[in-house]
Design a protein around this motif. Sequence first.
Motif, PDB file in Angstrom:
ATOM      1  N   ILE A  43      -8.914  -9.872  -3.607  1.00 41.71           N
ATOM      2  CA  ILE A  43      -9.622  -8.832  -2.840  1.00 41.71           C
ATOM      3  C   ILE A  43      -9.387  -9.027  -1.348  1.00 41.71           C
ATOM      4  N   ARG A  86      -4.480  -3.921   3.876  1.00 42.03           N
ATOM      5  CA  ARG A  86      -4.934  -2.592   4.312  1.00 42.03           C
ATOM      6  C   ARG A  86      -5.288  -2.607   5.807  1.00 42.03           C
ATOM      7  N   TYR A 100     -11.304  -0.252  -7.674  1.00 42.77           N
ATOM      8  CA  TYR A 100     -10.346  -1.355  -7.532  1.00 42.77           C
ATOM      9  C   TYR A 100     -10.991  -2.677  -7.934  1.00 42.77           C
ATOM     10  N   HIS A 104     -15.661   0.589   4.069  1.00 45.65           N
ATOM     11  CA  HIS A 104     -15.364  -0.740   4.610  1.00 45.65           C
ATOM     12  C   HIS A 104     -16.653  -1.529   4.840  1.00 45.65           C
ATOM     13  N   ASP A 121     -16.553   1.117  -6.419  1.00 45.77           N
ATOM     14  CA  ASP A 121     -15.281   0.503  -6.042  1.00 45.77           C
ATOM     15  C   ASP A 121     -14.454   0.272  -7.307  1.00 45.77           C
ATOM     16  N   ARG A 137      -5.720  -8.021  -0.446  1.00 46.06           N
ATOM     17  CA  ARG A 137      -5.511  -6.577  -0.373  1.00 46.06           C
ATOM     18  C   ARG A 137      -6.224  -5.985   0.842  1.00 46.06           C
ATOM     19  N   SER A 138      -7.426  -6.488   1.131  1.00 48.63           N
ATOM     20  CA  SER A 138      -8.143  -6.008   2.320  1.00 48.63           C
ATOM     21  C   SER A 138      -7.330  -6.298   3.575  1.00 48.63           C
ATOM     22  N   GLU A 164      -2.699  -7.120 -10.597  1.00 49.19           N
ATOM     23  CA  GLU A 164      -3.215  -6.354  -9.451  1.00 49.19           C
ATOM     24  C   GLU A 164      -2.244  -5.242  -9.066  1.00 49.19           C
ATOM     25  N   CYS A 186     -17.772  -2.903   1.668  1.00 49.72           N
ATOM     26  CA  CYS A 186     -16.868  -3.970   1.229  1.00 49.72           C
ATOM     27  C   CYS A 186     -17.233  -5.298   1.888  1.00 49.72           C
ATOM     28  N   HIS A 239      -9.931   0.336  -0.495  1.00 52.90           N
ATOM     29  CA  HIS A 239      -8.959  -0.210  -1.465  1.00 52.90           C
ATOM     30  C   HIS A 239      -8.337   0.902  -2.296  1.00 52.90           C
ATOM     31  N   MET A 243      -2.972  -1.235  -8.799  1.00 52.11           N
ATOM     32  CA  MET A 243      -2.672  -0.437  -7.612  1.00 52.11           C
ATOM     33  C   MET A 243      -1.775   0.755  -7.941  1.00 52.11           C
ATOM     34  N   THR A 276       0.832  -1.207   0.000  1.00 58.68           N
ATOM     35  CA  THR A 276       0.000   0.000   0.000  1.00 58.68           C
ATOM     36  C   THR A 276       0.866   1.256   0.000  1.00 58.68           C
TER      37      THR A 276
END
Length: 199
Positions: free
Chosen positions: A122, A129, A94, A33, A92, A125-126, A184, A36, A199, A188, A14
């Motif tokens: 997904i 984060r 992303y 969030h 979203d 990456r979540s 991915e 998500c 994201h 990003m 990130t």
Amino acid sequence: MEKEKFTLGLELPTDPRWINIAEKNIKDILVDHAYCEQKAASSCMSLIINFPEMDEMVKVMTPVVAEEWSHFERVLEQLEKRGYKLGFQRKDEYVSQLMKLEIKGGSRKFQLMEKLLINALIEARSCERFKQLHLHIQDEELKKFYYELMVSEAGHYKNFLKLAESYQPKEEVRKRWAELLEAEAEIMKNLEVREDRLH
């Protein structure tokens, strides 16, 4: 060099700027969030509905639906504690771009592999984060909250990869996973760093 436990194989970490602006806009991050988590539950339900003959996947995904929905409820609690309202869902970008990577057609098992790997990305990456939020924000309650979710999402990520390997040859899954990780990272690199997106 071995990757850290919670980088989950991701090619690009990130952007450090994200955590700074996220903390200053925690209401927007919590709202995004919440959606998500709702979408994660819906995605798992969609897998069950569209691939009901895949017994092992149905068995594994069923408790994940409940867990993702419980995460949605927990994020709502964090919003309410701080006097914030849910608000409207945001696009979203992303996930929209990730979905374009999915290869259509092929056998049912191939189609399932593609969807499982996109979901794994997904979740990975979540999780990454959540780790940033856990490590860097000052709010002690949210630090603990995001640590718990980080561990949970890491488990989901592993479930998706393991399931993919149970339906397609391991070598094929690993090759496709490497391709998706690279793609991915490009997504990003080119995404705007925003204060109102998880994201």
